[in-house]
Design an enzyme around this catalytic site. Structure first.
Site, mmCIF file in Angstrom:
data_model
loop_
_atom_site.group_PDB
_atom_site.id
_atom_site.type_symbol
_atom_site.label_atom_id
_atom_site.label_comp_id
_atom_site.label_asym_id
_atom_site.label_seq_id
_atom_site.Cartn_x
_atom_site.Cartn_y
_atom_site.Cartn_z
ATOM 1 N N HIS A 106 0.877 -1.172 0.000
ATOM 2 C CA HIS A 106 0.000 0.000 0.000
ATOM 3 C C HIS A 106 0.913 1.221 0.000
ATOM 4 C CE1 HIS A 106 -3.321 -2.612 1.965
ATOM 5 N NE2 HIS A 106 -3.455 -2.569 0.655
ATOM 6 N N GLU A 109 1.745 3.248 3.118
ATOM 7 C CA GLU A 109 2.253 2.525 4.281
ATOM 8 C C GLU A 109 3.754 2.316 4.054
ATOM 9 O OE1 GLU A 109 -0.271 -0.909 4.801
ATOM 10 O OE2 GLU A 109 -2.089 0.321 4.711
ATOM 11 N N HIS A 234 3.098 -3.815 6.425
ATOM 12 C CA HIS A 234 2.000 -2.857 6.286
ATOM 13 C C HIS A 234 2.056 -1.841 7.413
ATOM 14 C CE1 HIS A 234 -0.631 -4.719 3.088
ATOM 15 N NE2 HIS A 234 0.229 -5.699 3.318
ATOM 16 N N GLU A 334 2.036 -5.562 10.515
ATOM 17 C CA GLU A 334 1.603 -4.169 10.664
ATOM 18 C C GLU A 334 2.557 -3.536 11.681
ATOM 19 O OE1 GLU A 334 -1.041 -2.816 9.090
ATOM 20 O OE2 GLU A 334 -2.145 -4.563 8.343
#
Length: 519
Positions: A106, A109, A234, A334
């Site tokens: 993404h 990110e 991410h 993440e």
């Protein structure tokens, strides 16, 4: 006895070294005015061209250990450049596992993009000063792709320093065609998940049809290389997420209403990988920075880990594609509440994630690895190796190699290949891992006999594959070499193992291997 002493010495210096390195690193990074570490500036992002120059410089500075390549182009024609790092970067050693890291899927990110570049530099910079890193580089082939979505990255803007909460979503998330790349991969449509051998069956191009150019490139990369372990970075939360991301055939639960876990046949391994990453990252394990995340992201997460579907369902994710369509085990990391933090904050993210990345990637060496060979010792490609009571089998590489990442325990495994008689089952005991010490996989070899035997010519030499790690493998036998347990340890465990090890019921094992349909 000699092996035992070597292992004890190896474990001791790894633990001592980890403590020393941690203190040295903290001394450098705790000074917020000092952005320089390992010879590079951590407090800047740079554009895509500068990232490529940085990767090229590493390959020029360390020509025997690093090389760059490209998996393809973005929608706007930007290079999807990766770097490979290993002690012999031009040719992978037999049974050397391949590990990949992917960042910036993404575009907004961005922390993972930087972490992967910092990690590449760290491996090379400290090869001669860290025995832990030397072990990894000597025994692993790293494939590092800092950005999968450079077009999105170029549209993204960083947040103010120490913003709380940060900007959570922007148009830079998607690629230039406005497609979310982590919803763009093929989905596994059956709960009876096995490798689909799509490349072998000539269906890769059909599977790629209609997908984004970045997705197509990554799919081909995954399916044409025998990757063993992977992580996909991410942002927007701080948690290690393991498959499945969605219930097979289910709908994406955008509003996170009543999500339920959906687990794989290798959930124990996945949870160990996720927990290993989390526990070396204090902000992840303790969930101490969740206040910077926007409300509704699911925090706090117990021990900093979660099953993907138990968090919220995502259809078409890259980690599910890896597990469902190849031998590679991938988790999603993440690593920041703030998706595109201010560059002055990047040293702190590196400090919090450096040891996590090192110890996570070392897990490519856990479990079992080995060879499936024919009567002449030549590797058999696309053979199947299956663990009893585990529906996810692995297939062999072009050289007959296989890897199965497994947690400690007792296992029964067998092999089969088209045109050969099935192997006899063998038992494997994998002991507990020592915290802070790299795993060393048990090495096994299956030799399959042709279903229609052909006499071996006397002038055809045995393949060098029969010689593995200095051990001469006898012809026409299944060789069992356990590098975890030396003879002294094994003798001490003899009285215990009958209690721990299930007896092998040959009829049951033959049945489980026979049920696998060869393509």
């Amino acid at each position: 006895m000699r092996t035992a002493l070597i292992l004890i010495f190896f474990e001791t210096w790894c633990l001592i070294e980890a403590n020393i390195e941690n203190k040295i690193f903290e001394g450098i990074i705790d000074n917020n005015t000092n952005c320089f570490n390992d010879g590079i500036n951590l407090c800047e992002y740079g554009d895509h061209d500068s990232l490529i120059r940085n990767l090229e410089k590493l390959s020029e500075d360390y020509p025997g250990f690093a090389r760059t390549g490209s998996i393809g182009k973005s929608v706007l024609g930007q290079d999807l450049r990766f770097i490979v790092i290993s002690k012999n970067v031009q040719e992978r050693d037999i049974l050397e596992p391949m590990v990949k890291l992917v960042g910036n899927m993404h575009g907004d990110e961005t922390v993972g993009r930087q972490l992967i570049y910092y990690f590449a530099n760290h491996l090379l910079f400290h090869y001669n000063t860290s025995n832990f890193i030397k072990f990894l580089v000597d025994n692993t082939e790293f494939h590092l792709l800092p950005t999968m979505n450079p077009d999105g990255f170029e549209m993204s803007n960083f947040s103010p320093q120490n913003a709380s909460p940060c900007t959570h979503r922007s148009k830079a998330r998607k690629n230039n065609n406005r497609v979310d790349l982590n919803r763009n991969f093929p989905r596994v449509k059956s709960e009876n998940v096995k490798n689909l051998h799509l490349l072998q069956r000539g269906n890769l191009q059909l599977l790629q049809r209609g997908r984004q150019i970045e997705t197509q490139s990554v799919m081909k990369w995954i399916m044409t290389n025998p990757f063993v372990l992977s992580a996909n970075f991410h942002g927007g939360a701080v948690v290690a997420n393991y498959p499945w991301d969605s219930r097979i055939g289910g709908q994406e639960t955008v509003n996170r209403v009543a999500p339920r876990p959906f687990l794989t046949a290798d959930t124990k391994s996945f949870k160990e990988m996720a927990l290993t990453y989390s526990k070396y990252n204090p902000t992840m394990f303790q969930q101490s920075t969740s206040d910077r995340c926007v409300p509704g992201t699911g925090a706090p997460f117990k021990n900093g880990i979660t099953n993907g579907a138990a968090w919220y369902e995502v259809r078409g994710s890259m980690q599910d594609f890896n597990y469902g369509f190849s031998n590679c085990m991938e988790i999603t990391l993440e690593v920041s509440c703030c998706k595109h933090p201010h560059p002055q904050e990047l040293p702190e993210f590196w400090k919090n994630n450096m040891y996590s990345i090192l110890h996570f990637t070392s897990m490519a060496h856990m479990g079992i690895k080995g060879l499936v060979v024919d009567e002449n010792g030549e590797g058999i490609s696309n053979a199947i190796v299956k663990i009893l009571d585990n529906d996810k089998y692995v297939t062999t590489s072009k050289r007959g190699e296989f890897w199965k990442l497994l947690p400690p325990g007792n296992y029964t495994l067998a092999a089969k290949a088209e045109g050969y008689n099935n192997s006899d089952p063998i038992s494997v005991y994998i002991p507990e891992r020592q915290d802070g010490v790299p795993s060393m996989a048990a090495i096994k070899r299956f030799q399959l006999i042709s279903a229609t035997p052909t006499p071996r010519s006397a002038n055809i030499p045995l393949s060098p594959l029969l010689k593995l790690c200095g051990i001469q493998c006898p012809s026409l036998t299944t060789v069992v070499t356990d590098q975890f347990v030396d003879s002294t340890q094994r003798n001490a465990k003899n009285k215990e193992e009958p209690k721990k090890t299930k007896s092998i019921e040959k009829s049951k094992v033959t049945n489980f291997i026979d049920k696998i349909v060869l393509f």
